[in-house]
Write a protein that holds these residues in place. Structure first.
Motif, PDB file in Angstrom:
ATOM      1  N   PRO A 173       0.798  -1.227   0.000  1.00  0.00           N
ATOM      2  CA  PRO A 173       0.000   0.000   0.000  1.00  0.00           C
ATOM      3  C   PRO A 173       0.836   1.285   0.000  1.00  0.00           C
ATOM      4  CG  PRO A 173      -0.089  -1.079   2.150  1.00  0.00           C
ATOM      5  CD  PRO A 173       0.638  -2.018   1.227  1.00  0.00           C
ATOM      6  N   ARG A 174       2.119   1.170   0.309  1.00  0.00           N
ATOM      7  CA  ARG A 174       2.959   2.381   0.360  1.00  0.00           C
ATOM      8  C   ARG A 174       3.466   2.806  -1.018  1.00  0.00           C
ATOM      9  NH1 ARG A 174       7.330   0.526   4.621  1.00  0.00           N
ATOM     10  NH2 ARG A 174       7.143  -1.311   3.283  1.00  0.00           N
ATOM     11  N   VAL A 175       3.232   1.963  -2.021  1.00  0.00           N
ATOM     12  CA  VAL A 175       3.620   2.331  -3.393  1.00  0.00           C
ATOM     13  C   VAL A 175       2.368   2.301  -4.266  1.00  0.00           C
ATOM     14  CG1 VAL A 175       5.055   1.811  -5.394  1.00  0.00           C
ATOM     15  CG2 VAL A 175       5.920   1.311  -3.094  1.00  0.00           C
ATOM     16  N   PHE A 176       2.014   3.462  -4.797  1.00  0.00           N
ATOM     17  CA  PHE A 176       0.863   3.560  -5.691  1.00  0.00           C
ATOM     18  C   PHE A 176       1.396   3.575  -7.119  1.00  0.00           C
ATOM     19  CE2 PHE A 176      -2.448   5.394  -8.193  1.00  0.00           C
ATOM     20  CZ  PHE A 176      -3.640   5.047  -7.570  1.00  0.00           C
ATOM     21  N   THR A 177       0.937   2.624  -7.940  1.00  0.00           N
ATOM     22  CA  THR A 177       1.416   2.553  -9.329  1.00  0.00           C
ATOM     23  C   THR A 177       0.358   3.070 -10.286  1.00  0.00           C
ATOM     24  OG1 THR A 177       0.679   0.232  -9.458  1.00  0.00           O
ATOM     25  CG2 THR A 177       2.994   0.619  -8.906  1.00  0.00           C
ATOM     26  N   PHE A 178       0.784   4.000 -11.133  1.00  0.00           N
ATOM     27  CA  PHE A 178      -0.088   4.573 -12.163  1.00  0.00           C
ATOM     28  C   PHE A 178       0.586   4.359 -13.516  1.00  0.00           C
ATOM     29  CE2 PHE A 178      -0.921   8.835 -14.450  1.00  0.00           C
ATOM     30  CZ  PHE A 178      -1.987   8.313 -15.169  1.00  0.00           C
ATOM     31  N   SER A 179      -0.122   3.730 -14.436  1.00  0.00           N
ATOM     32  CA  SER A 179       0.423   3.494 -15.772  1.00  0.00           C
ATOM     33  C   SER A 179      -0.578   3.955 -16.823  1.00  0.00           C
ATOM     34  CB  SER A 179       0.716   1.998 -15.961  1.00  0.00           C
ATOM     35  OG  SER A 179       1.168   1.741 -17.280  1.00  0.00           O
ATOM     36  N   ALA A 180      -0.145   4.856 -17.703  1.00  0.00           N
ATOM     37  CA  ALA A 180      -0.946   5.238 -18.876  1.00  0.00           C
ATOM     38  C   ALA A 180      -0.212   4.688 -20.087  1.00  0.00           C
ATOM     39  CB  ALA A 180      -1.071   6.754 -18.974  1.00  0.00           C
ATOM     40  N   HIS A 181      -0.875   3.871 -20.875  1.00  0.00           N
ATOM     41  CA  HIS A 181      -0.187   3.135 -21.940  1.00  0.00           C
ATOM     42  C   HIS A 181      -1.161   2.832 -23.075  1.00  0.00           C
ATOM     43  CE1 HIS A 181      -1.764   0.462 -18.752  1.00  0.00           C
ATOM     44  NE2 HIS A 181      -2.323  -0.139 -19.780  1.00  0.00           N
ATOM     45  N   VAL A 212      -4.301  12.316 -19.218  1.00  0.00           N
ATOM     46  CA  VAL A 212      -3.360  12.261 -18.095  1.00  0.00           C
ATOM     47  C   VAL A 212      -3.632  13.423 -17.130  1.00  0.00           C
ATOM     48  CG1 VAL A 212      -0.920  12.400 -17.450  1.00  0.00           C
ATOM     49  CG2 VAL A 212      -1.606  11.045 -19.445  1.00  0.00           C
ATOM     50  N   GLY A 213      -3.898  14.598 -17.706  1.00  0.00           N
ATOM     51  CA  GLY A 213      -4.150  15.777 -16.876  1.00  0.00           C
ATOM     52  C   GLY A 213      -5.408  15.662 -16.039  1.00  0.00           C
ATOM     53  N   ASP A 214      -6.348  14.848 -16.501  1.00  0.00           N
ATOM     54  CA  ASP A 214      -7.585  14.651 -15.740  1.00  0.00           C
ATOM     55  C   ASP A 214      -7.369  13.828 -14.481  1.00  0.00           C
ATOM     56  OD1 ASP A 214      -9.200  16.114 -17.359  1.00  0.00           O
ATOM     57  OD2 ASP A 214     -10.088  14.409 -18.420  1.00  0.00           O
ATOM     58  N   VAL A 215      -6.354  12.967 -14.481  1.00  0.00           N
ATOM     59  CA  VAL A 215      -6.208  12.076 -13.326  1.00  0.00           C
ATOM     60  C   VAL A 215      -5.016  12.403 -12.423  1.00  0.00           C
ATOM     61  CG1 VAL A 215      -7.378  10.162 -14.478  1.00  0.00           C
ATOM     62  CG2 VAL A 215      -4.903  10.296 -14.571  1.00  0.00           C
ATOM     63  N   LEU A 216      -3.929  12.910 -12.989  1.00  0.00           N
ATOM     64  CA  LEU A 216      -2.695  13.010 -12.187  1.00  0.00           C
ATOM     65  C   LEU A 216      -2.798  13.978 -10.998  1.00  0.00           C
ATOM     66  CD1 LEU A 216       0.165  11.974 -11.804  1.00  0.00           C
ATOM     67  CD2 LEU A 216       0.949  13.814 -13.308  1.00  0.00           C
ATOM     68  N   VAL A 259       3.679  16.698 -15.719  1.00  0.00           N
ATOM     69  CA  VAL A 259       4.042  15.837 -14.595  1.00  0.00           C
ATOM     70  C   VAL A 259       4.900  16.606 -13.581  1.00  0.00           C
ATOM     71  CG1 VAL A 259       5.310  13.762 -13.894  1.00  0.00           C
ATOM     72  CG2 VAL A 259       3.890  13.719 -15.970  1.00  0.00           C
ATOM     73  N   PHE A 260       5.936  17.277 -14.066  1.00  0.00           N
ATOM     74  CA  PHE A 260       6.816  18.009 -13.137  1.00  0.00           C
ATOM     75  C   PHE A 260       6.048  19.106 -12.412  1.00  0.00           C
ATOM     76  CE2 PHE A 260      10.465  16.682 -16.043  1.00  0.00           C
ATOM     77  CZ  PHE A 260      10.957  15.747 -15.153  1.00  0.00           C
ATOM     78  N   ASP A 261       5.230  19.834 -13.157  1.00  0.00           N
ATOM     79  CA  ASP A 261       4.485  20.935 -12.541  1.00  0.00           C
ATOM     80  C   ASP A 261       3.509  20.410 -11.484  1.00  0.00           C
ATOM     81  OD1 ASP A 261       3.522  23.756 -12.416  1.00  0.00           O
ATOM     82  OD2 ASP A 261       1.675  22.818 -13.145  1.00  0.00           O
ATOM     83  N   ALA A 262       2.822  19.311 -11.809  1.00  0.00           N
ATOM     84  CA  ALA A 262       1.862  18.743 -10.849  1.00  0.00           C
ATOM     85  C   ALA A 262       2.574  18.364  -9.550  1.00  0.00           C
ATOM     86  CB  ALA A 262       1.160  17.526 -11.457  1.00  0.00           C
ATOM     87  N   CYS A 263       3.776  17.833  -9.657  1.00  0.00           N
ATOM     88  CA  CYS A 263       4.537  17.447  -8.457  1.00  0.00           C
ATOM     89  C   CYS A 263       5.045  18.682  -7.719  1.00  0.00           C
ATOM     90  CB  CYS A 263       5.730  16.560  -8.835  1.00  0.00           C
ATOM     91  SG  CYS A 263       5.268  14.972  -9.541  1.00  0.00           S
ATOM     92  N   LEU A 264       5.722  19.549  -8.438  1.00  0.00           N
ATOM     93  CA  LEU A 264       6.428  20.654  -7.772  1.00  0.00           C
ATOM     94  C   LEU A 264       5.470  21.644  -7.131  1.00  0.00           C
ATOM     95  CD1 LEU A 264       9.363  21.206 -10.295  1.00  0.00           C
ATOM     96  CD2 LEU A 264       9.369  19.893  -8.165  1.00  0.00           C
ATOM     97  N   ARG A 265       4.301  21.869  -7.767  1.00  0.00           N
ATOM     98  CA  ARG A 265       3.365  22.830  -7.147  1.00  0.00           C
ATOM     99  C   ARG A 265       2.776  22.266  -5.854  1.00  0.00           C
ATOM    100  NH1 ARG A 265      -0.429  25.513  -9.886  1.00  0.00           N
ATOM    101  NH2 ARG A 265       0.619  25.375 -11.892  1.00  0.00           N
ATOM    102  N   ARG A 266       2.937  20.967  -5.640  1.00  0.00           N
ATOM    103  CA  ARG A 266       2.512  20.347  -4.378  1.00  0.00           C
ATOM    104  C   ARG A 266       3.707  20.068  -3.457  1.00  0.00           C
ATOM    105  NH1 ARG A 266      -0.744  19.110  -8.390  1.00  0.00           N
ATOM    106  NH2 ARG A 266      -2.989  19.067  -8.000  1.00  0.00           N
TER     107      ARG A 266
END
Ligand SMILES: [Zn+2]
Length: 304
Positions: A173-181, A212-216, A259-266
């Motif tokens: 549970p400590r690792v959440f895996t997200f794959s868009a393919h 991707v932007g809808d879910v990340l 991806v980078f922006d979604a992470c860094l702004r948080r």
């Protein structure tokens, strides 16, 4: 801050010239980033091979020893698709060490980028699709074991499902895996990630970025990880030989920004690996350079 980069000169192990894996891309990418002004000497960190006890958090000794000694049976060897020469064995251990180093640098500085990594088809006791050891799985396992993080999210946007990573962490549970393919791409037998986003063949920039932007962002808000491990495979590109999506260069660049922006702004640290890509080597290296451009711009935009 200039983004920390991780690279080792032995990454491009020699392969027979007829081999279809573009092994020279690592060395050429290093040069390409320097030529574009995206990398200065002082940004580079050279990794050590992953220590054995850490590799063995994911890969049992019987497997990694058989691989190193060239003792895998023919079917297992063929499934990997790379010859177990001494330089290849060496670069395989180094690359796992490199992803781990990249993650540690990201935790320290907010972001970091690896000029290799993303071998997401490597299961604990067998390799597949040019993947021998699962660098992201080993990295996540080491960071958890060392108490450096309590929660990770793997964002895998390579065109192929991160099947082995999903399987390895299915009960973690400590690792959440997200794959868009691409749904129709290899592997034909998919695993269950914590979140899978199977995409239709031929999907272009706008629809892809929207999907991707809808879910990340919501996913990051919900999971609040201590670190994101990002597989920025460039095989969703429309000219890729193995991918079935239709992104442009601009689309890939926007994806990496997203991806980078979604992470860094948080304030979530993010470590990227280059993942897959299959084309002529010059085109491929240009594509892999995109994630470094996005990282450099995002570091500046977010004042790192
Ligand atoms: Zn791929």
């Amino acid at each position: 801050m200039r983004v920390p980069l991780v690279y080792h000169p032995l990454y491009s192990a020699p392969l027979p010239s007829s081999h279809r894996f573009p092994m020279a891309k690592f060395r050429q990418l290093r040069q390409c980033l320097a030529d574009k002004g995206l990398a200065q000497e002082q940004q580079f960190h050279q990794p050590l091979p992953c220590p054995r006890r850490w590799l063995e958090l994911v890969h049992p000794r019987g497997y990694h020893q058989a691989f190193a000694r060239g003792e895998l049976d023919r079917q297992a060897q063929r499934r990997i698709g790379l010859p177990a020469t001494q330089p290849l064995v060496q670069r395989t251990w180094l690359s796992v060490g490199g992803t781990l180093r990249t993650a540690q640098l990201a935790l320290e500085h907010g972001m970091a980028c690896h000029l290799a990594g993303g071998t997401h088809h490597a299961f604990p006791d067998y390799g597949s699709g040019f993947c021998i050891f699962n660098d992201i799985a080993v990295t996540a396992s080491v960071l958890l074991e060392q108490g450096m993080v309590n929660k990770l999210v793997v964002v895998d946007l390579d065109v192929h499902q991160g099947d082995a990573t999903a399987a390895i962490f299915q009960a973690e549970p400590r690792v959440f895996t997200f794959s868009a393919h691409a749904a129709s791409n290899f592997p034909s037998r998919k695993q269950s990630s914590d979140l899978d986003l199977p995409l239709a063949d031929g999907l272009e920039d706008q629809a892809y970025l929207q999907s991707v932007g809808d879910v990340l962002p919501a996913l990051l808000d919900q999971q609040q990880p201590d670190l994101v491990l990002y597989n920025a495979g460039v095989d969703p590109h429309r000219d890729d030989r193995l991918g079935k999506l239709a992104l442009s260069d601009q689309g890939l660049l926007q994806r990496d920004h997203l991806v980078f922006d979604a992470c860094l702004r948080r304030n979530i640290p993010v470590a990227s690996v280059i993942g897959g890509g299959y084309d002529t080597i010059d085109a491929l290296v240009e594509r892999h350079a995109l994630v470094f451009r996005a990282a450099s711009d995002q570091a500046r935009l977010h004042g790192l």
